[in-house]
Design a protein around this motif. Structure first.
Motif, short mmCIF file in Angstrom:
data_model
loop_
_atom_site.label_atom_id
_atom_site.label_comp_id
_atom_site.label_asym_id
_atom_site.label_seq_id
_atom_site.Cartn_x
_atom_site.Cartn_y
_atom_site.Cartn_z
N TYR A 62 -42.91 23.37 -24.37
CA TYR A 62 -42.41 22.00 -24.41
C TYR A 62 -42.23 21.61 -25.96
N LYS A 63 -43.15 21.97 -26.73
CA LYS A 63 -42.96 21.60 -28.11
C LYS A 63 -41.87 22.38 -28.85
N GLU A 64 -41.91 23.95 -28.62
CA GLU A 64 -40.95 24.79 -29.40
C GLU A 64 -39.68 25.14 -28.83
N ILE A 65 -39.42 24.73 -27.28
CA ILE A 65 -38.09 24.96 -26.66
C ILE A 65 -37.71 23.98 -26.11
N TRP A 66 -38.41 23.38 -25.34
CA TRP A 66 -37.84 22.15 -24.46
C TRP A 66 -37.48 21.21 -25.41
N TYR A 69 -40.57 33.15 -22.34
CA TYR A 69 -40.67 32.69 -23.63
C TYR A 69 -42.09 33.13 -24.45
N ARG A 70 -42.99 33.70 -23.79
CA ARG A 70 -44.41 34.09 -24.15
C ARG A 70 -45.05 32.99 -24.86
N ARG A 71 -45.17 31.71 -24.17
CA ARG A 71 -45.79 30.58 -24.44
C ARG A 71 -46.38 29.98 -23.22
N ASN A 72 -47.52 29.19 -23.64
CA ASN A 72 -47.97 28.31 -22.63
C ASN A 72 -46.99 27.15 -22.46
N ILE A 73 -47.52 26.37 -21.54
CA ILE A 73 -46.45 25.26 -21.28
C ILE A 73 -46.29 24.14 -22.37
#
Length: 461
Positions: free
Chosen positions: A151-155, A143-147
């Motif tokens: 969490y905010k944008e995917i999970w 996802y090219r994101r930090n954790i």
């Protein structure tokens, strides 16, 4: 080893030939002895293995379950004016199997009625919580994101979507921070934690979810444990930490009553429980776990009201993965108590011991498969927050139903009726022709859900 007494009765049990004891692995249900359970198959011998007798049954027996080796495990046989139900195994020692007890009894008695909680509850532990800014290699690769941004944008959008699609109300358990402090002063030192409580908390409350408490930090309220947590010196320090997390939450939501507590790692000592009563003035329920995994530090609960008035309201299943053990627990819990109670953690996704090397796409797909099966098979369960479930449980717990069986009618009289919308399961081979002071709905072949807001009601066949 059998006794001379067994030699005298085995034919009455529908057995015409028997042999030695053997290990019977797994189980396949041949009937709906568990509601919606006909055809349910558990192959994993680590989940279900019985010490059973090798038997051959007469044709008059109705077999409800067999092992993977086709050893009969559960059957009934007519005897005189009634029936005998036989369980050929040892797994009923484990309370997770109480649905089998309930189903077996309900089959033995014509038009059997029993009360249920009728509740579906979904918990998210450790949420809202401080934002973990670290990079997880698997998350970053996909996802090219930090954790935190994952969490905010995917999970979180995925979880909201599944809650909407599968009729779930969320109960989330707040952590103020992840420091290891167990001695005062307990301070508010993570700005991201407050920000997340504001953002996620408002979203959750807007959609009818509940905010509960997980802790000031993730140090379980116990003097000793085997999880590497720090030991609390005394009850006073525990109370002060709870005072801080309540202050932290009330600073954002000043009028909100935080009534639900989930112990970190499901560990809670007697001293920690006393501290809860002092540190959480609005506490109504403690939600730990239902089954014993042989961990002496775990806070194992029954569904009950404790002497101090706090409701012990355990969760039955956990995790994103759909597996046989989880299925078995779900079907037993719904048949025996009429409850689906499940919890997850956001960081299950990044913990290699809990995600079994599966990425989020795989875990989310399995979670949705499990939730869809529950929604499809048990759509009658009422979606509730933990506090709403506690109210439904209290209606169930305090009532004292007396059931009167007639040839073509069942009468139920409830003492200590609380005035709620109480629910019951009725199992009958007969067709219902009239409901008096109640409503009925067929939820499986010969199985009905009964609703009543009256202490006295009847069903005619």
């Amino acid at each position: 080893v059998h006794s001379n007494s067994f030699d005298l009765v085995y034919r009455k049990l529908g057995i015409y030939e028997f042999g030695e004891l053997l290990l019977a692995h797994g189980i396949t249900l041949k009937s709906n002895i568990l509601i919606k359970g006909e055809g349910l198959e558990i192959k994993d011998e680590d989940i279900l293995t019985n010490s059973s007798m090798a038997v051959r049954l007469t044709e008059s027996c109705k077999v409800h379950a067999v092992s993977a080796e086709n050893t009969p495990l559960i059957w009934d046989v007519e005897y005189g004016k009634g029936k005998i139900m036989v369980f050929n195994g040892t797994m009923l020692l484990d309370k997770v199997n109480r649905g089998i007890f309930t189903g077996a009894i309900s089959i033995l008695i014509d038009n059997f009625v029993y009360p249920v909680i009728n509740s579906k509850i979904f918990y998210i532990d450790d949420f809202p919580c401080p934002s973990p800014e670290q990079i997880d290699p698997g998350i970053y690769k996909d996802y090219r994101r930090n954790i935190a941004n994952f969490y905010k944008e995917i999970w979180w959008p995925d979880i909201r979507k599944s809650a909407y699609e599968y009729d779930l109300k969320l109960t989330t358990l707040i952590i103020e921070n992840y420091n290891d402090i167990v001695e005062p002063p307990f301070t508010d030192d993570d700005e991201s934690s407050r920000k997340n409580l504001i953002v996620y908390g408002r979203e959750l409350l807007k959609c009818g979810s509940e905010l509960g408490i997980h802790g000031y930090n993730h140090q379980s309220l116990a003097e000793d444990n085997d999880y590497g947590y720090n030991r609390w010196a005394n009850e006073e320090n525990m109370v002060l930490s709870l005072n801080e997390v309540i202050r932290f939450c009330k600073d954002v939501f000043p009028q909100y009553k935080f009534a639900t507590y989930v112990p970190p790692s499901n560990v809670l000592s007697p001293t920690g429980r006393k501290a809860l009563l002092k540190g959480m003035p609005d506490l109504k329920s403690i939600c730990s776990i239902y089954t014993d995994d042989n961990d002496t530090y775990k806070y194992i609960q029954e569904f009950e009201v404790a002497e101090d008035g706090i409701v012990e309201f355990p969760r039955i299943t956990t995790g994103y993965e759909k597996d046989e053990g989880k299925d078995w627990s779900i079907y037993n819990g719904i048949t025996s108590l009429g409850i689906f109670s499940h919890f997850i953690h956001p960081d299950d996704v990044t913990d290699v011991e809990r995600n079994n090397n599966k990425n989020w796409a795989t875990l989310y797909k399995e979670l949705c498969t499990m939730l869809k099966e529950v929604d499809d098979n048990f759509g009658w369960l009422r979606s509730m927050t933990a506090s709403e479930g506690v109210t439904a449980f209290e209606n169930y717990y305090y009532q004292k139903p007396l059931v009167e069986y007639e040839a073509d009618r069942v009468n139920i009289y409830c003492d200590n009726f609380t005035g709620g919308n109480n629910c019951y399961i009725l199992r009958s081979d007969k067709k219902i022709i009239k409901n008096i002071n109640c409503e009925s709905k067929e939820i499986d072949t010969g199985v009905y859900l009964i609703h009543s807001q009256n202490p006295n009601f009847s069903i005619e066949f």
